[in-house]
Motif scaffolding. Structure first.
Motif, PDB file in Angstrom:
ATOM      1  N   PRO A 255      39.284  62.472  -5.606  1.00  0.00           N
ATOM      2  CA  PRO A 255      38.598  61.443  -5.716  1.00  0.00           C
ATOM      3  C   PRO A 255      38.100  61.339  -7.237  1.00  0.00           C
ATOM      4  O   PRO A 255      38.374  62.327  -7.850  1.00  0.00           O
ATOM      5  N   GLY A 256      37.533  60.045  -7.479  1.00  0.00           N
ATOM      6  CA  GLY A 256      36.646  59.932  -8.472  1.00  0.00           C
ATOM      7  C   GLY A 256      35.360  59.621  -8.268  1.00  0.00           C
ATOM      8  O   GLY A 256      35.341  59.625  -6.760  1.00  0.00           O
ATOM      9  N   GLN A 257      34.357  59.529  -9.048  1.00  0.00           N
ATOM     10  CA  GLN A 257      33.147  58.844  -8.560  1.00  0.00           C
ATOM     11  C   GLN A 257      32.455  58.502  -9.729  1.00  0.00           C
ATOM     12  O   GLN A 257      32.298  59.177 -10.593  1.00  0.00           O
ATOM     13  N   VAL A 365      17.172  53.531 -10.428  1.00  0.00           N
ATOM     14  CA  VAL A 365      18.602  52.984 -10.995  1.00  0.00           C
ATOM     15  C   VAL A 365      19.368  54.326 -10.783  1.00  0.00           C
ATOM     16  O   VAL A 365      19.066  55.414 -10.080  1.00  0.00           O
ATOM     17  N   GLN A 366      20.942  54.066 -10.853  1.00  0.00           N
ATOM     18  CA  GLN A 366      21.772  55.189 -10.435  1.00  0.00           C
ATOM     19  C   GLN A 366      22.714  54.992 -11.643  1.00  0.00           C
ATOM     20  O   GLN A 366      23.334  53.771 -11.918  1.00  0.00           O
ATOM     21  N   VAL A 367      23.057  56.194 -12.328  1.00  0.00           N
ATOM     22  CA  VAL A 367      23.910  56.428 -13.426  1.00  0.00           C
ATOM     23  C   VAL A 367      24.779  57.537 -13.179  1.00  0.00           C
ATOM     24  O   VAL A 367      24.323  58.628 -12.233  1.00  0.00           O
ATOM     25  N   GLY A 368      25.957  57.630 -13.902  1.00  0.00           N
ATOM     26  CA  GLY A 368      26.815  58.813 -13.922  1.00  0.00           C
ATOM     27  C   GLY A 368      28.109  58.761 -13.473  1.00  0.00           C
ATOM     28  O   GLY A 368      28.607  57.604 -13.073  1.00  0.00           O
ATOM     29  N   GLU A 369      28.719  59.870 -13.371  1.00  0.00           N
ATOM     30  CA  GLU A 369      30.302  60.020 -12.960  1.00  0.00           C
ATOM     31  C   GLU A 369      30.980  61.290 -12.889  1.00  0.00           C
ATOM     32  O   GLU A 369      30.247  62.266 -13.156  1.00  0.00           O
ATOM     33  N   LEU A 370      31.938  61.630 -12.491  1.00  0.00           N
ATOM     34  CA  LEU A 370      32.568  62.580 -12.333  1.00  0.00           C
ATOM     35  C   LEU A 370      33.018  63.286 -13.724  1.00  0.00           C
ATOM     36  O   LEU A 370      33.595  62.610 -14.605  1.00  0.00           O
ATOM     37  N   VAL A 371      32.842  64.574 -13.973  1.00  0.00           N
ATOM     38  CA  VAL A 371      32.892  65.248 -15.089  1.00  0.00           C
ATOM     39  C   VAL A 371      33.790  66.448 -14.929  1.00  0.00           C
ATOM     40  O   VAL A 371      33.541  67.141 -13.935  1.00  0.00           O
TER      41      VAL A 371
END
Length: 392
Positions: A255-257, A365-371
């Protein structure tokens, strides 16, 4: 069909395959890792289990992403054998499963598995993956207490191989397509369900499979909800709304996210400040991520959230890829349980996702990602633009 994922030539070749495959060396690495765990645990046979599309171990070991039910028997110096359901799934399982004899379970797969273990003279059995109570009791009635090796499985999956990271890059690129599509197509009057349809239409034609797409829509002037919802509502987007998203598409089981926030119209001062704090928290947390980072270092970096007068609701950081893995962290004001006794390792993949909220838990709020964790820092897995996006 819309524009495909942004991939370099090497990843594009993997993505373009009819059914992509990991190398023989990668598959042998995984089996060897399981055999080492078995030796440490003192078991002579291991069952890797999957059921109703749950349990990533079967796919990781064989290449067959479990649909209904699967039991893979692993033993030193013995060929791998899998009993699976259903009969109409059998042809594809035989095509995809690597170095594994695949047999139809005939709706009595656990009984056939037990019979096979008896014929091999098995004495001490371990298992990984979901195994229902009734099935476990059937095995224990013949072989005694089962060794639960799920904790060891998690340990094996924390650090990804270079080939696994490549497949996750493809999953991340497919997930990015959903954000791009939302920016182009989402409009007032649409429901959260229609937002989900936009996401799936963006990546599904290119091989992306939905893991999740969660949405939060609430009026900025009178917010009533602070975190994306797991079940889409039929509420329609309206002028003055904020929309937060959490989206994961998978490339097979990799996956990504990505997490982003949108507004319909001009953001209010509160939501600008929430978003600025969330972006600053993402930068602060990723700024300390590297080989050897401690959990306290991550929490200290996220402390600017509380300094701004806010908190978090969702987990701040979690491992991802093969499962929802450690480290699972909240913040100082909203812990996610006991602090894991671990440090980050190069090759781990984590989602950093500051869901910054007001103390009354009404606005967020929601921010971010897979790293990707590297020896000296972190690497973005996603190419999606960052920012607070307007839909009007």
């Amino acid at each position: 069909m819309g524009e495909g994922p942004r991939l370099d030539a090497r990843l594009a070749a993997i993505h373009a395959a009819e059914y992509p495959r990991f190398s023989d060396a990668e598959m042998e690495r995984r089996r060897a890792a399981l055999l080492r765990v078995m030796e440490e645990a003192g078991v002579d046979h291991l069952l890797v289990c999957g059921e109703q599309r749950a349990g990533s171990g079967v796919g990781w070991l064989t290449g067959w992403p479990t649909t209904t039910e699967a039991y893979v028997i692993v033993a030193p110096r013995e060929p791998q054998l899998m009993y699976m359901e259903w009969y109409n799934h059998w042809p594809l399982a035989k095509l995809l499963a690597r170095s594994t004899e695949v047999r139809w379970g005939a709706h009595r797969g656990i009984e056939q598995t037990i019979a096979e273990l008896e014929s091999r003279g098995a004495k001490h059995i371990g298992f990984m993956g979901p195994l229902g109570y009734a099935r476990a009791k059937k095995i224990e009635a013949v072989f005694g207490t089962l060794a639960d090796l799920n904790r060891q499985y998690v340990r094996l999956r924390l650090v990804k191989s270079p080939e696994e990271i490549d497949w996750m890059r493809i999953g991340a690129a497919l997930t990015d397509l959903a954000i791009d599509a939302l920016r182009r197509e989402a409009r007032p009057g649409m429901s959260e369900r229609e937002l989900g349809a936009i996401c799936e239409a963006a990546y599904h034609p290119h091989g992306g499979v939905t893991f999740i797409h969660y949405f939060l829509a609430t009026p900025m002037a009178d917010p009533q909800y602070c975190v994306p919802r797991q079940i889409a509502s039929n509420r329609k987007l309206r002028a003055g709304d904020v929309i937060a998203t959490e989206i994961t598409a998978q490339f097979f089981e990799y996956p990504g996210q990505v997490l982003r926030t949108f507004t319909v119209g001009e953001p209010t001062p509160l939501f600008r400040r929430l978003h600025e704090t969330a972006e600053a928290a993402f930068d602060a947390v990723t700024g300390v991520i590297r080989q050897g980072t401690t959990m306290d270092q991550i929490l200290d970096a996220a402390g600017l959230i509380e300094e701004a007068g806010f908190s978090v609701y969702d987990d701040l950081v979690h491992g991802f890829g093969g499962g929802y893995f450690p480290p699972v962290l909240g913040s100082r004001s909203r812990p996610a349980g006991p602090l894991p006794d671990m440090t980050l390792q190069a090759g781990m993949t984590c989602v950093v996702q500051p869901n910054v909220i007001t103390p009354d838990q009404k606005a967020g709020v929601q921010v971010g990602e897979l790293v990707l964790v590297t020896e000296r820092g972190f690497e973005r897995m996603h190419g999606a633009e960052r920012g607070l996006f307007r839909l009007d």
